[in-house]
Scaffold this motif. Sequence first.
Motif, PDB file in Angstrom:
ATOM      1  N   SER A   7       0.824  -1.191   0.000  1.00 30.31           N
ATOM      2  CA  SER A   7       0.000   0.000   0.000  1.00 30.31           C
ATOM      3  C   SER A   7       0.864   1.249   0.000  1.00 30.31           C
ATOM      4  CB  SER A   7      -0.926   0.007   1.218  1.00 30.31           C
ATOM      5  OG  SER A   7      -0.177   0.061   2.411  1.00 30.31           O
ATOM      6  N   VAL A   8       0.192   2.381  -0.194  1.00 28.94           N
ATOM      7  CA  VAL A   8       0.835   3.678  -0.148  1.00 28.94           C
ATOM      8  C   VAL A   8       0.022   4.562   0.785  1.00 28.94           C
ATOM      9  CG1 VAL A   8       1.450   5.740  -1.461  1.00 28.94           C
ATOM     10  CG2 VAL A   8       1.766   3.487  -2.481  1.00 28.94           C
ATOM     11  N   VAL A   9       0.695   5.332   1.641  1.00 28.25           N
ATOM     12  CA  VAL A   9       0.004   6.263   2.523  1.00 28.25           C
ATOM     13  C   VAL A   9       0.510   7.673   2.223  1.00 28.25           C
ATOM     14  CG1 VAL A   9      -0.485   6.970   4.890  1.00 28.25           C
ATOM     15  CG2 VAL A   9      -0.280   4.532   4.325  1.00 28.25           C
ATOM     16  N   VAL A  10      -0.428   8.566   1.959  1.00 23.76           N
ATOM     17  CA  VAL A  10      -0.103   9.958   1.646  1.00 23.76           C
ATOM     18  C   VAL A  10      -0.635  10.844   2.773  1.00 23.76           C
ATOM     19  CG1 VAL A  10      -0.506  11.862   0.042  1.00 23.76           C
ATOM     20  CG2 VAL A  10      -0.166   9.540  -0.831  1.00 23.76           C
ATOM     21  N   LEU A  11       0.173  11.755   3.261  1.00 24.75           N
ATOM     22  CA  LEU A  11      -0.265  12.745   4.246  1.00 24.75           C
ATOM     23  C   LEU A  11      -0.483  14.064   3.514  1.00 24.75           C
ATOM     24  CD1 LEU A  11      -0.841  13.668   7.143  1.00 24.75           C
ATOM     25  CD2 LEU A  11       1.627  14.128   7.379  1.00 24.75           C
ATOM     26  N   THR A  12      -1.719  14.534   3.508  1.00 23.34           N
ATOM     27  CA  THR A  12      -2.054  15.752   2.773  1.00 23.34           C
ATOM     28  C   THR A  12      -1.693  16.983   3.590  1.00 23.34           C
ATOM     29  OG1 THR A  12      -4.300  16.029   3.618  1.00 23.34           O
ATOM     30  CG2 THR A  12      -3.990  14.502   1.782  1.00 23.34           C
ATOM     31  N   GLU A  66       2.730  17.498  -7.612  1.00 20.78           N
ATOM     32  CA  GLU A  66       1.932  17.222  -6.425  1.00 20.78           C
ATOM     33  C   GLU A  66       0.944  16.083  -6.624  1.00 20.78           C
ATOM     34  OE1 GLU A  66       2.416  18.450  -3.500  1.00 20.78           O
ATOM     35  OE2 GLU A  66       4.055  19.691  -4.268  1.00 20.78           O
ATOM     36  N   VAL A  67       1.135  15.278  -7.681  1.00 20.87           N
ATOM     37  CA  VAL A  67       0.230  14.169  -7.977  1.00 20.87           C
ATOM     38  C   VAL A  67       0.980  12.858  -7.909  1.00 20.87           C
ATOM     39  CG1 VAL A  67      -1.255  13.092  -9.708  1.00 20.87           C
ATOM     40  CG2 VAL A  67      -1.275  15.577  -9.431  1.00 20.87           C
ATOM     41  N   MET A  68       0.423  11.926  -7.149  1.00 25.57           N
ATOM     42  CA  MET A  68       0.939  10.566  -7.124  1.00 25.57           C
ATOM     43  C   MET A  68      -0.032   9.665  -7.879  1.00 25.57           C
ATOM     44  SD  MET A  68       1.469   7.975  -3.928  1.00 25.57           S
ATOM     45  CE  MET A  68      -0.285   7.629  -3.937  1.00 25.57           C
ATOM     46  N   GLU A  69       0.501   8.775  -8.703  1.00 22.84           N
ATOM     47  CA  GLU A  69      -0.346   7.900  -9.509  1.00 22.84           C
ATOM     48  C   GLU A  69       0.016   6.444  -9.275  1.00 22.84           C
ATOM     49  OE1 GLU A  69      -1.980   7.466 -14.105  1.00 22.84           O
ATOM     50  OE2 GLU A  69      -0.113   8.559 -13.712  1.00 22.84           O
ATOM     51  N   LEU A  70      -0.984   5.619  -8.983  1.00 27.98           N
ATOM     52  CA  LEU A  70      -0.814   4.175  -8.863  1.00 27.98           C
ATOM     53  C   LEU A  70      -1.403   3.545 -10.104  1.00 27.98           C
ATOM     54  CD1 LEU A  70      -0.543   5.163  -5.877  1.00 27.98           C
ATOM     55  CD2 LEU A  70      -1.426   2.927  -5.209  1.00 27.98           C
ATOM     56  N   ILE A  71      -0.604   2.748 -10.788  1.00 26.09           N
ATOM     57  CA  ILE A  71      -0.998   2.218 -12.089  1.00 26.09           C
ATOM     58  C   ILE A  71      -1.021   0.692 -12.027  1.00 26.09           C
ATOM     59  CG2 ILE A  71      -0.467   2.162 -14.550  1.00 26.09           C
ATOM     60  CD1 ILE A  71       1.192   4.730 -14.074  1.00 26.09           C
ATOM     61  N   THR A  72      -2.150   0.118 -12.432  1.00 23.00           N
ATOM     62  CA  THR A  72      -2.275  -1.334 -12.556  1.00 23.00           C
ATOM     63  C   THR A  72      -2.520  -1.678 -14.031  1.00 23.00           C
ATOM     64  OG1 THR A  72      -4.678  -1.413 -12.273  1.00 23.00           O
ATOM     65  CG2 THR A  72      -3.333  -1.425 -10.275  1.00 23.00           C
TER      66      THR A  72
END
Length: 972
Positions: A7-12, A66-72
Amino acid sequence: MRSSRASVVVLTSTGLHVRIEPIASHTFHVRMNQTGCFEEPSALARLGIVAPSPASDCWEMKMREEVMELITESASLRVDRRSGELSLYGSAGTLLTRQNRPPRSGCGTSAGPCGTSAGASDDGFETQFVLAAEERIYGLGDQHDTPLMKRGCKIAICFRSGKEVHAPVPLLLSSEGWGLLMDNDRRHEFDVGCSSPDVVRIRGRRGELAFYLFAGGSLAELLQKYTELTGPAALLPVWAYGLSFNCNQQAEARDMLEDALKFRREGIPCDMIGLEPTWMDRQFDYDGPVDWHPDRFYIPQWLPKGAHTFMGALGTAGFKLTLGLYLRDDGEAGKQLHLPEDWYEYLKPFVAQGVLGFNLCTHIPIREMANIPVAADDRSEDAESLPHSTVVSRSVREGFATQTGRRPMIYTPVGYTGIQKYAAVWSGGRSKAHLSVLGLGLSGIPHMAVDMELHTAAGIHCGFFQPWSKVNSWAYWRHPLLLDPELLLLFKTYARLRYQLLPYIYSAAHVAVRTGLPIARAMPLVFPDDPHAVVQQNQYMFGDALLVAAFTDQVYLPAGEWYDYWTGEKFTGPADISYHVPRHAGGPLFVRAGAIVPMWPDMEYANQRPADRLELHVYPGGMGEFTLYEDDGTTFGYQHGELAVTSIASRYERRVFAVELGPRVGRYPDMPESRTWEVVVHALDKPAAVKVDGKQWRETNGSFKKPPPASWSYHRKTGTLRLLVPDVFERQDSIGLEISLSGGRGRMSEQQRSQSRPNVVQRTVGELEKDIEVGLETGNTAKTLSALERWWSLRTAEAGSVEDVREHWLAMNGLLVRTAERKGRTLHEIAGGDPLLRSRFQPTDSAEDAYKSLTQIATRIIEYGKKQGDTYGIIRQATDIIMSEIDRELLLYAIADRLHLNSSYLSRIFKQEIGLSFSDYVLEKKMGRAKELLLAGSTVATAADQTGFKDASYFNRVFRKYWGVTPGGMRS
């Protein structure tokens, strides 16, 4: 930001922790809270609704400013690291949905294992997703007074909402190709474009914001992904797809047995008999054992099991018993969910005695439960245990399976997401009961039934075309034997049809278990690209082949050809039609051209006889396919490969209709080693040739009880071709049938098609001949000439020679001669001294002249009858009554009384004008109708009912004396 392979956890920038876990190539699990502490397992996983899945390794992460992308492989999810807003994209990079406001979420935990304060505030959660201009939203379970398409609705996911709620399901399915399932087991709310038309807003008063977001294509594909996420629906025992009857709550053992035996005496198939929770000696509280009520359900303790008990008697007659249990209602969520671990032990003695299922009831009817007043500041609703019935159902199913090795029938009036894995769902009536069925089908719950509206024809029609069918007496007296004769006859017709369709329904149930596609399919599921179809709420597909319209006479037929099941008439879509329901039906029922529909022979209950002979009804038109699934019907063997699958396909091109019967693949205990397929091809004129595996078969007249091998028969009146095809399990290759057409509907010219009604293809030749005959006998000139015109168009559409035209002309003259002879006259007598009309009796080479001669002769027959004076009008009224009420007892004195005549006078003029006595004429019509029904596949009991014979044995004797063969022999 921190990440792991799982998983990935982002703190805004607002202090919100967003955890994203790709769990499949198309699904992301998203959780948000203020603490960064994510309790494991999450709500739905803790309840066993979503199975904990290993993290997907097939994904990558990209960072762009400022954008993180998860790609499947099939989707991608982008996160704005400042606001926490999400955007979901499909495999082609198409934006499917996005949040347009920073999400808000509470602490998500009550303690501080991650170093947070145990007293951290919890102010609930809220988020919203943008809706496209034409986007349509489905799902959210079953709630009264809401349409299937939920855009514009505000829906609370709870039971106490001021509305009647049976099964709230926090699932959204979008026509734009995305779905969302809330990971929550407490009250929350969806505002689907109600307050703001272009957004769907989700909010709850407690807990973290957690959901599963998946990408997938059509609504059907989204349902399949939901099924993969939550697990497949439970396959019911095969008998549960038949008819269920719940006794009155005051019933005693004798009353229950009498209710059951009435079904057998009247020849109405039925499998399940249910008792309300009043069967027990005290209220069941899950904390101690109960027993049968000592007075109402007395069982001697010295011999509590066996065929001598009331349960044994039910079993001997083929019935299965289910018992009602009240769901626990302590008012405290903790007590509701934490049942005693061994509470199923209290049910074991009843299962050992033969009980095969349980009906989970609520103390308070749903309607009243929804309206319990709640104080504005009362947060008890937040603690309402939505999954309670799921927990109970799971415990019963698992306990029953361990004890017996068989599938139980568990059904409950309330449920939550995941209930489909353990139980069927049922509810009381609503104004349009089918909307509950379709709404839950669009919410991942395929086994939903609404109590049958027994006292209307439309209610019976809809009630039998549900995933499972249920008549519920409860506090009333709803038994089919208490209906008026006309409704009783209708109920019998539908019950027998339901049981004939069981292999078709059971195969659709297998599909539902495998893919999530429900048995009763809302139009948007099947015709997503037809803008007129997706808005239809009063019709649906029942399996692949059948289109059912409920509580309406307005029907929309999508593109393609459709057969009216009740009349055989063929329609071409797209078309809107105003449907006239025949007397022997309760509502519109159409069959898709190309359909393949397997049917069982008549049975009083499921699996009464081995399924070693099946009828296969096929409807020509385009390409068709069907997969027949078979198993033992009771155990869990199908989960381990113990089932047989038969693939069947059809095609229709260049005036050749072909059917390919694939081999049975797989096996199950006690599977018949051989089988006979009775193939019934609908809506054809008599074929030129029939071949099976390349070998030409010969024609027989269809009157043999056991037709000769390698033979076929054509039944003109019903427009059906029949042949018997033997099959054995060891066969490795397909069996191929080829039917070469010689004429009929398939040969109409384009000009003739354009001159016909735009959406109706002509009736069969046999049906039109019957219309002509009735028109002549009743003196209806318009009906006669209209049917004659259509008949001639069909017969001469592609006549290859003058000889063909002459043959058709002679055939119709034969019908006219027979009609005249029944009136005691010859055609020459009717023509009298008219030399022009006499010349019309000679064949001609001109198709136009031949047709004109037929119309003149038919008109003269009617006019001649009218010239006979008032007696002809009387006879016309009498024959009209006979033809319209052929399914009733027809007595001379009763009809004479209705016509205000002396019965002797009516008898005399009837003989004079018709050439037959009244009783002989009635018998002729009844026997003709009975023969038609039998050749069309009706049961002997149905044929007797629909020709006015109350005693089936008497009908048998009369039929055999008239035709020289028994009804069963005629049908075979």
